[in-house]
Design a protein around this motif. Sequence first.
Motif, PDB file in Angstrom:
ATOM      1  N   ASP A 317      57.022  41.117  31.753  1.00  0.00           N
ATOM      2  CA  ASP A 317      57.083  42.100  32.837  1.00  0.00           C
ATOM      3  C   ASP A 317      57.292  41.469  34.204  1.00  0.00           C
ATOM      4  OD1 ASP A 317      56.782  44.150  31.086  1.00  0.00           O
ATOM      5  OD2 ASP A 317      54.622  44.358  31.356  1.00  0.00           O
ATOM      6  N   THR A 318      56.800  40.273  34.425  1.00  0.00           N
ATOM      7  CA  THR A 318      56.835  39.678  35.766  1.00  0.00           C
ATOM      8  C   THR A 318      57.809  38.531  35.893  1.00  0.00           C
ATOM      9  OG1 THR A 318      55.036  38.133  35.273  1.00  0.00           O
ATOM     10  CG2 THR A 318      54.421  40.303  36.093  1.00  0.00           C
ATOM     11  N   GLY A 319      58.153  37.866  34.792  1.00  0.00           N
ATOM     12  CA  GLY A 319      59.024  36.704  34.882  1.00  0.00           C
ATOM     13  C   GLY A 319      58.324  35.447  35.335  1.00  0.00           C
ATOM     14  N   ARG A 320      56.988  35.485  35.433  1.00  0.00           N
ATOM     15  CA  ARG A 320      56.242  34.301  35.853  1.00  0.00           C
ATOM     16  C   ARG A 320      56.155  33.284  34.728  1.00  0.00           C
ATOM     17  NH1 ARG A 320      55.796  33.912  41.337  1.00  0.00           N
ATOM     18  NH2 ARG A 320      55.245  35.909  42.242  1.00  0.00           N
ATOM     19  N   ARG A 321      55.865  32.042  35.095  1.00  0.00           N
ATOM     20  CA  ARG A 321      55.722  30.975  34.114  1.00  0.00           C
ATOM     21  C   ARG A 321      54.397  31.124  33.372  1.00  0.00           C
ATOM     22  NH1 ARG A 321      58.136  28.503  38.576  1.00  0.00           N
ATOM     23  NH2 ARG A 321      60.123  27.488  38.122  1.00  0.00           N
ATOM     24  N   PRO A 322      54.317  30.562  32.149  1.00  0.00           N
ATOM     25  CA  PRO A 322      53.071  30.691  31.382  1.00  0.00           C
ATOM     26  C   PRO A 322      51.858  30.112  32.088  1.00  0.00           C
ATOM     27  CG  PRO A 322      54.863  30.038  29.933  1.00  0.00           C
ATOM     28  CD  PRO A 322      55.405  29.993  31.332  1.00  0.00           C
ATOM     29  N   ASN A 323      52.017  28.973  32.778  1.00  0.00           N
ATOM     30  CA  ASN A 323      50.851  28.391  33.442  1.00  0.00           C
ATOM     31  C   ASN A 323      50.362  29.259  34.598  1.00  0.00           C
ATOM     32  OD1 ASN A 323      53.150  27.887  34.968  1.00  0.00           O
ATOM     33  ND2 ASN A 323      52.373  25.976  35.786  1.00  0.00           N
ATOM     34  N   GLU A 324      51.267  30.037  35.215  1.00  0.00           N
ATOM     35  CA  GLU A 324      50.847  30.947  36.276  1.00  0.00           C
ATOM     36  C   GLU A 324      50.142  32.178  35.706  1.00  0.00           C
ATOM     37  OE1 GLU A 324      54.514  29.930  39.380  1.00  0.00           O
ATOM     38  OE2 GLU A 324      54.562  31.749  38.161  1.00  0.00           O
ATOM     39  N   ILE A 325      50.648  32.682  34.585  1.00  0.00           N
ATOM     40  CA  ILE A 325      50.043  33.864  33.970  1.00  0.00           C
ATOM     41  C   ILE A 325      48.643  33.550  33.453  1.00  0.00           C
ATOM     42  CG2 ILE A 325      50.232  35.468  32.037  1.00  0.00           C
ATOM     43  CD1 ILE A 325      52.106  36.074  34.366  1.00  0.00           C
ATOM     44  N   CYS A 326      48.464  32.378  32.859  1.00  0.00           N
ATOM     45  CA  CYS A 326      47.165  32.031  32.283  1.00  0.00           C
ATOM     46  C   CYS A 326      46.087  31.879  33.351  1.00  0.00           C
ATOM     47  CB  CYS A 326      47.275  30.747  31.465  1.00  0.00           C
ATOM     48  SG  CYS A 326      48.272  30.922  29.974  1.00  0.00           S
ATOM     49  N   LYS A 327      46.477  31.635  34.595  1.00  0.00           N
ATOM     50  CA  LYS A 327      45.502  31.454  35.665  1.00  0.00           C
ATOM     51  C   LYS A 327      45.254  32.723  36.467  1.00  0.00           C
ATOM     52  CE  LYS A 327      46.662  26.560  36.272  1.00  0.00           C
ATOM     53  NZ  LYS A 327      47.182  25.545  37.211  1.00  0.00           N
ATOM     54  N   LEU A 328      45.880  33.843  36.076  1.00  0.00           N
ATOM     55  CA  LEU A 328      45.696  35.086  36.807  1.00  0.00           C
ATOM     56  C   LEU A 328      44.247  35.554  36.704  1.00  0.00           C
ATOM     57  CD1 LEU A 328      48.852  37.232  35.976  1.00  0.00           C
ATOM     58  CD2 LEU A 328      48.261  36.198  38.160  1.00  0.00           C
ATOM     59  N   THR A 329      43.715  36.041  37.802  1.00  0.00           N
ATOM     60  CA  THR A 329      42.388  36.634  37.773  1.00  0.00           C
ATOM     61  C   THR A 329      42.479  38.095  37.361  1.00  0.00           C
ATOM     62  OG1 THR A 329      42.511  37.248  40.112  1.00  0.00           O
ATOM     63  CG2 THR A 329      41.601  35.079  39.589  1.00  0.00           C
ATOM     64  N   ALA A 330      41.331  38.669  37.033  1.00  0.00           N
ATOM     65  CA  ALA A 330      41.315  40.057  36.567  1.00  0.00           C
ATOM     66  C   ALA A 330      41.763  41.030  37.647  1.00  0.00           C
ATOM     67  CB  ALA A 330      39.913  40.419  36.080  1.00  0.00           C
TER      68      ALA A 330
END
Length: 487
Positions: A317-330
Amino acid sequence: MTGKERAGDGYCTPHADQCRHLRQEGVLEDEDLWRLTTPAIAESRKVSLRGLPGRVVAEFLYGLQERIARGLLHKDYLLRNLSNNARAQQVTSLDELDLDVLTRTDRTQARGFLKYIRRFGLSPETERHKDVWDASVFGLGGTFSFTGITQLWLREGAKAWALDDIPRRRGKSGKTTVQRTLKSLSRFSESLYLSRDDHGVDLPVLGRIDITAFLGRLSILNERGDISACTQYMTVRHTRRVLTRLRTLGLTTPGQPLHGLTDDFALRQEDIPHDPEDSEAGRDLPLEVMRQLCAHLDSLETVSSADVRTAIELIIDTGRRPNEICKLTAMAVPRPGEQRRSRPGLRQHQEPSQRSPATDPRRDRRAHHQAATTRPRPLPRHPGRQAQTLPRHPGQPPWHEGESGHHGAALRQEQDLPLLLPVHLRTTARRRRRPPGRSPIVDGSPRGQHHSAALSLPNETVATPSSNRPKSAGPSLGAQRELGLTT
């Protein structure tokens, strides 16, 4: 022995019954050895270290302390297995454990303990003389291997370069940069080994002809498809940088590993091939491939977990990299009905279904997933004050409302959980880490799980713009890396 009822021969009742049974079976040949190796009676929330040497006890406690400090959770029965295995094998150190006879779970836990035990007392000075370095002494993860470099002079030079270069590396990419350079040096070492009768050991006779042979070998490997043009470019560039740095470090002076190296044994600026241009038309996957991946998200969750599926959906949905998605806060992911201002550079992917935020069923799935992972924890109870819950921010569902029954009482009994603000909770968190919900999953988990799931999908053919002939649907190399379709 414990404080339980004693029986004959000074054994407690369970051990006395066990000893009597072994005697009747005729299998108790050495009772003294049986006393040393038999496990203690299991007690809830207790791990017996009786009968273990003092060093094993110290190593056990130190490894447990280091693992707890890093947020790892432990079960008493698993720790008890490690103690019983050390007692049964009569080891004087946990490093002597025979891991081959252990179960998979016990073997994994024993290796986790041994990792921290072996790191005790290590320093850059102790590692610099080895062929495989533990990168933790430099503040990095993993190891640095020099075993691919066969020439002793080149291996010692590579160690001297690494010892000088590693302290200037920061972040997770530091270890990768150094290891890629060592890989380039191993290709250079392989070229010397294959092109010379002395396998490149005789340092004073090396010259420009060996450099030419190295460049020619890389060109042949590139033409055959064994290495890419980018690998050829980076290999030459890394090797030139290291050889130049070794001379500036003074390793060619008398008494140093590279003494006697001729001046023409060097890579010149014109030897570096042109930087290959990015020939990819774009990093987006074809729509047919995207439809197929989105249609099989259920199978991805079956072979992995709900956290991995959530991470992959956010990547789509966002096109972000996996390392950025895994660090997303709630709080970073909007909930249903909550308006968030779009951030610059955030790509909103609408294909293939052209879904809207209000009707996207996956948005409801992620909201349900957040409800299970971001439940606010009660504050520690103090004398004279009842347990409280965190105030919810605007748009947050009222999780704490309606928790007055059995579930509410269970939540209020969690006295050992620290205060977790919503900004600290992760969208995808590790389940076996403390404090819960705060440690994100590693980006390699979605990559690997999605890679395995994508390989199991059926083949599909699409028509490319450059040709009317059907062609197997395949993402571009950059897009494959983003979604974990390649390594």
